[in-house]
Scaffold this motif. Structure first.
Motif, PDB file in Angstrom:
ATOM      1  N   LEU A 104     -12.631  -3.050  10.400  1.00 55.37           N
ATOM      2  CA  LEU A 104     -13.104  -2.856   9.034  1.00 55.37           C
ATOM      3  C   LEU A 104     -14.203  -1.805   8.941  1.00 55.37           C
ATOM      4  N   HIS A 105     -14.264  -1.174   7.770  1.00 53.26           N
ATOM      5  CA  HIS A 105     -15.344  -0.246   7.427  1.00 53.26           C
ATOM      6  C   HIS A 105     -15.805  -0.568   6.008  1.00 53.26           C
ATOM      7  N   GLU A 106     -17.003  -0.147   5.678  1.00 49.57           N
ATOM      8  CA  GLU A 106     -17.495  -0.335   4.311  1.00 49.57           C
ATOM      9  C   GLU A 106     -16.541   0.328   3.321  1.00 49.57           C
TER      10      GLU A 106
ATOM     11  N   SER B 169       0.860  -1.172   0.000  1.00 50.36           N
ATOM     12  CA  SER B 169       0.000   0.000   0.000  1.00 50.36           C
ATOM     13  C   SER B 169       0.903   1.232   0.000  1.00 50.36           C
TER      14      SER B 169
ATOM     15  N   ASN C 200      -5.887  -1.842   2.014  1.00 48.70           N
ATOM     16  CA  ASN C 200      -5.740  -0.405   2.215  1.00 48.70           C
ATOM     17  C   ASN C 200      -5.432  -0.051   3.663  1.00 48.70           C
ATOM     18  N   LYS C 201      -5.164  -1.085   4.486  1.00 49.52           N
ATOM     19  CA  LYS C 201      -4.809  -0.843   5.897  1.00 49.52           C
ATOM     20  C   LYS C 201      -3.655  -1.757   6.311  1.00 49.52           C
TER      21      LYS C 201
ATOM     22  N   ASN D 250      -2.055   5.322   0.104  1.00 52.51           N
ATOM     23  CA  ASN D 250      -3.458   4.913  -0.009  1.00 52.51           C
ATOM     24  C   ASN D 250      -3.803   4.315  -1.371  1.00 52.51           C
TER      25      ASN D 250
ATOM     26  N   VAL E 106      -6.075  -6.705   4.776  1.00 51.59           N
ATOM     27  CA  VAL E 106      -6.824  -5.515   4.361  1.00 51.59           C
ATOM     28  C   VAL E 106      -5.870  -4.648   3.559  1.00 51.59           C
TER      29      VAL E 106
ATOM     30  N   LYS F 278     -14.301  -6.036  -2.053  1.00 59.10           N
ATOM     31  CA  LYS F 278     -14.583  -4.860  -1.241  1.00 59.10           C
ATOM     32  C   LYS F 278     -15.612  -5.196  -0.174  1.00 59.10           C
TER      33      LYS F 278
ATOM     34  N   LYS G 193      -1.976  -1.088   9.642  1.00 61.80           N
ATOM     35  CA  LYS G 193      -2.804  -1.086  10.851  1.00 61.80           C
ATOM     36  C   LYS G 193      -2.690  -2.412  11.601  1.00 61.80           C
TER      37      LYS G 193
ATOM     38  N   ASP H 173     -13.559  -0.915   2.543  1.00 57.56           N
ATOM     39  CA  ASP H 173     -12.218  -1.482   2.700  1.00 57.56           C
ATOM     40  C   ASP H 173     -12.015  -2.614   1.696  1.00 57.56           C
TER      41      ASP H 173
END
Length: 345
Positions: free
Chosen positions: A314-316, A6, A282-283, A9, A280, A243, A286, A318
């Motif tokens: 997680l979030h929508e 990554s 994009n993370k 971003n 994940v 996603k 983390k 991701d």
């Protein structure tokens, strides 16, 4: 996983920015395909026949052909498919129920005495599939006892065996290969196809290719060897990007619902209970703090990519990247789901 990164971003795989691609999609690396092929060449002094059914994407097949690979074909439909892709491919045909007349195939693997009776033995190189009875679930091939009788009557070009996929048991590797080579010595057969089954790591550590080669090569000395890798070449080369659509909580479980389904992207997860390692995308910087169930996008109870995996919160939106996802990516027609696109780099 070193090929997935990554940067600012942006999702990068093998140095290429993938953030503009619409999920779900597969991305395959030619570099990894070549590396896996080279590892096999280095570990075994053998002819390599890629198992076409593992992943028959035309770009994979053509690239492997350029690398000098032949192919194991298991149906008339596959035969027609590969002949549209490649002119005069090296083929071994293996189908326990198929007739072989007018197919213009030299090397055929015979699964039974019944099938042998229907073959014009002058037109083909006959490879007899032998069942060593070490895999109790296998119904393929003939027993060594019956093979003894067949070898006395038929001029066999070689013998064939494929014990099991993801064979992680070194003792089983040794025992199986010794049975085959003992038979070949007895009948003065020079050609042995030991199949595939070379494992790759999913969620558990597995023996390395070098460990397997060290275990079996002493038995194979003096023979002409063929191998039929599929998963070992294809799986590490592919990443499935999906996603997070929705997140819900039920029975104290955190459930992330993705925009892909095992039914259109990872049938191996259902058939073999083969859960894929994931992260994940994009993370990646983390910490993994929360346990999730990763569900596919259908209402079917079997549509689960991972039953339990610890990830960053997680979030929508991701992006979940499933690694070692390049093998058995075929899709069913369940719910008429569209198969994800595939990109090659």
């Amino acid at each position: 996983m070193r090929f997935l990164q990554s940067r600012h971003n942006k999702l990068v795989f093998d140095g290429k920015d993938l953030t503009n691609c619409e999920t779900p999609f597969f991305v395959f690396s030619r570099k990894i395909i070549k590396q896996q092929h080279q590892k096999l060449k280095k570990a075994f002094n053998a002819e390599i026949l890629y198992s076409f059914k593992t992943n028959p994407h035309s770009k994979i097949i053509r690239f492997l052909h350029e690398l000098g690979c032949g192919f194991t074909i298991c149906s008339i439909e596959e035969l027609e498919q590969i002949r549209k892709m490649i002119k005069n491919p090296k083929i071994s045909f293996l189908n326990p129920g198929a007739g072989l007349s007018n197919l213009n195939i030299k090397d055929v693997v015979v699964d039974s005495e019944s099938q042998l009776e229907k073959i014009n033995k002058q037109e083909h190189n006959i490879w007899l599939r032998i069942n060593t009875i070490l895999d109790k679930d296998s119904l393929l091939g003939v027993s060594i006892e019956r093979a003894d009788e067949i070898a006395k009557k038929v001029n066999l070009h070689g013998i064939h065996n494929h014990l099991k996929t993801q064979n992680t048991n070194l003792k089983l590797w040794k025992t199986n290969i010794k049975k085959l080579t003992d038979f070949a010595k007895k009948h003065k057969i020079e050609n042995i196809n030991i199949g595939g089954g070379f494992p790759i790591p999913y969620l558990k550590k597995v023996p390395s290719l070098e460990q397997i080669a060290d275990a079996v090569k002493p038995f194979l000395s003096g023979f002409s060897i063929t191998i039929e890798p599929g998963r070992y070449i294809a799986a590490p080369s592919g990443v499935l990007l999906t996603k997070v659509r929705l997140i819900k909580k039920l029975k104290n479980k955190n459930i992330a619902i993705l925009d892909a389904s095992v039914y259109n992207s990872s049938m191996d997860t259902i058939i073999m209970n083969q859960e894929l390692p994931c992260l994940v995308a994009n993370k990646m910087d983390k910490k993994q703090t929360t346990e999730y169930v990763l569900r596919g996008c259908t209402p079917d109870s079997l549509d689960v990519f991972r039953k339990k995996v610890k990830l960053p919160k997680l979030h929508e939106g991701d992006i979940i990247a499933f690694m070692n996802a390049g093998a058995y990516t075929f899709a069913s027609d369940f719910l008429s789901l569209k198969k994800p696109e595939a990109y090659f780099i």
